[in-house]
Design a protein around this motif. Sequence first.
Motif, PDB file in Angstrom:
ATOM      1  N   ILE A  13     -52.655  10.307  74.441  1.00  0.00           N
ATOM      2  CA  ILE A  13     -52.153   9.161  75.193  1.00  0.00           C
ATOM      3  C   ILE A  13     -50.658   9.366  75.381  1.00  0.00           C
ATOM      4  O   ILE A  13     -49.941   9.651  74.412  1.00  0.00           O
ATOM      5  N   VAL A  14     -50.177   9.218  76.612  1.00  0.00           N
ATOM      6  CA  VAL A  14     -48.749   9.307  76.904  1.00  0.00           C
ATOM      7  C   VAL A  14     -48.318   8.011  77.554  1.00  0.00           C
ATOM      8  O   VAL A  14     -48.677   7.740  78.706  1.00  0.00           O
ATOM      9  N   THR A  15     -47.573   7.177  76.835  1.00  0.00           N
ATOM     10  CA  THR A  15     -47.034   5.971  77.463  1.00  0.00           C
ATOM     11  C   THR A  15     -45.837   6.367  78.320  1.00  0.00           C
ATOM     12  O   THR A  15     -45.176   7.370  78.068  1.00  0.00           O
ATOM     13  N   GLY A  16     -45.580   5.570  79.343  1.00  0.00           N
ATOM     14  CA  GLY A  16     -44.518   5.952  80.271  1.00  0.00           C
ATOM     15  C   GLY A  16     -44.840   7.263  80.964  1.00  0.00           C
ATOM     16  O   GLY A  16     -43.938   8.010  81.361  1.00  0.00           O
ATOM     17  N   ARG A  23     -44.042  11.971  82.725  1.00  0.00           N
ATOM     18  CA  ARG A  23     -44.923  12.753  83.610  1.00  0.00           C
ATOM     19  C   ARG A  23     -44.927  14.220  83.200  1.00  0.00           C
ATOM     20  O   ARG A  23     -45.997  14.854  83.149  1.00  0.00           O
ATOM     21  N   ALA A  24     -43.753  14.777  82.925  1.00  0.00           N
ATOM     22  CA  ALA A  24     -43.680  16.171  82.520  1.00  0.00           C
ATOM     23  C   ALA A  24     -44.467  16.407  81.239  1.00  0.00           C
ATOM     24  O   ALA A  24     -45.141  17.425  81.088  1.00  0.00           O
ATOM     25  N   VAL A  51     -52.201  11.781  87.698  1.00  0.00           N
ATOM     26  CA  VAL A  51     -53.601  12.120  87.415  1.00  0.00           C
ATOM     27  C   VAL A  51     -54.103  13.165  88.410  1.00  0.00           C
ATOM     28  O   VAL A  51     -54.763  14.145  88.021  1.00  0.00           O
ATOM     29  N   GLU A  52     -53.783  12.985  89.685  1.00  0.00           N
ATOM     30  CA  GLU A  52     -54.225  13.939  90.707  1.00  0.00           C
ATOM     31  C   GLU A  52     -53.574  15.309  90.511  1.00  0.00           C
ATOM     32  O   GLU A  52     -54.224  16.344  90.707  1.00  0.00           O
ATOM     33  N   ASP A 221     -37.945  20.685  79.882  1.00  0.00           N
ATOM     34  CA  ASP A 221     -37.339  21.078  78.617  1.00  0.00           C
ATOM     35  C   ASP A 221     -37.790  20.156  77.490  1.00  0.00           C
ATOM     36  O   ASP A 221     -38.059  20.599  76.370  1.00  0.00           O
ATOM     37  N   ILE A 222     -37.838  18.879  77.787  1.00  0.00           N
ATOM     38  CA  ILE A 222     -38.240  17.897  76.775  1.00  0.00           C
ATOM     39  C   ILE A 222     -39.738  18.019  76.503  1.00  0.00           C
ATOM     40  O   ILE A 222     -40.185  17.954  75.357  1.00  0.00           O
ATOM     41  N   ALA A 223     -40.519  18.224  77.558  1.00  0.00           N
ATOM     42  CA  ALA A 223     -41.972  18.356  77.393  1.00  0.00           C
ATOM     43  C   ALA A 223     -42.324  19.550  76.517  1.00  0.00           C
ATOM     44  O   ALA A 223     -43.308  19.510  75.764  1.00  0.00           O
TER      45      ALA A 223
END
Length: 248
Positions: A13-16, A23-24, A51-52, A221-223
């Motif tokens: 689960i990724v909030t935001g 998104r990244a 999602v797409e 970078d954060i992802a």
Amino acid sequence: MIDPTGAEPRIAIVTGGSGGIGRAVAERLAADGMRVVVGYAGNPARAEQVVEAIAAAGGTAAGVAADVADEAQVAALFDEAERLYGGVDVVVHAAGIMLLSPLAELDLADLDRMHRVNIRGTFVVDRQAARRVRRGGAIINFSSSVVKLGLPSYSAYAASKGAVDAITWILAKELRGRDVTVNAVAPGPTATPLFLDGKDHAAVEELARMAPLERLGLPADIAEAVAFLAGPARWVNGQVIYVNGGIA
């Protein structure tokens, strides 16, 4: 995406998750083979784009609306992840807001908004995560490098993220024996709409020069750091990882 090892895909689960860093993160975890629930607050069209994009790259994802500070909506978010995919292994709480002002001029309504989203939201999401994440899982919160940088006009925002640090450290200890890690990432200046909003070119250039690498961070970078904590980093626990290009 098919795991060549035959292992069951992990569920995140990724909030935001509908924009910027979130998104990244969602796209990176999907690329790593996880099924991803993209949590979003108020823009279903943008969440559907994520999602797409994940589906087009061969991954699996679904968008689910939830106000992270609303206990019932967050519980429903986790319910939907379990209904769709059978469980929850990774929770990345990336949702947050940043409202800047010198302390003496701070609108207390802005302080209350950040408290609700950044602090209460972390409590609400982490409480569900602590109850539901399966063994071998990971909970990853979002702090900020401004907690230690002490930049003018960031006092209220930094205070809200300092609370995230405390929640992270303590929850890691409370989950003793569960084989669930709890960490936070603390980005530095990162080129997202949230960060760039309201800043002129000169201010952005000055912030970019703060890091020895002399650029702003990118969401990817954060992802990358999140993916490490969500996957192989089983011996990193109760930590706040500064992902800021080397800013002191």
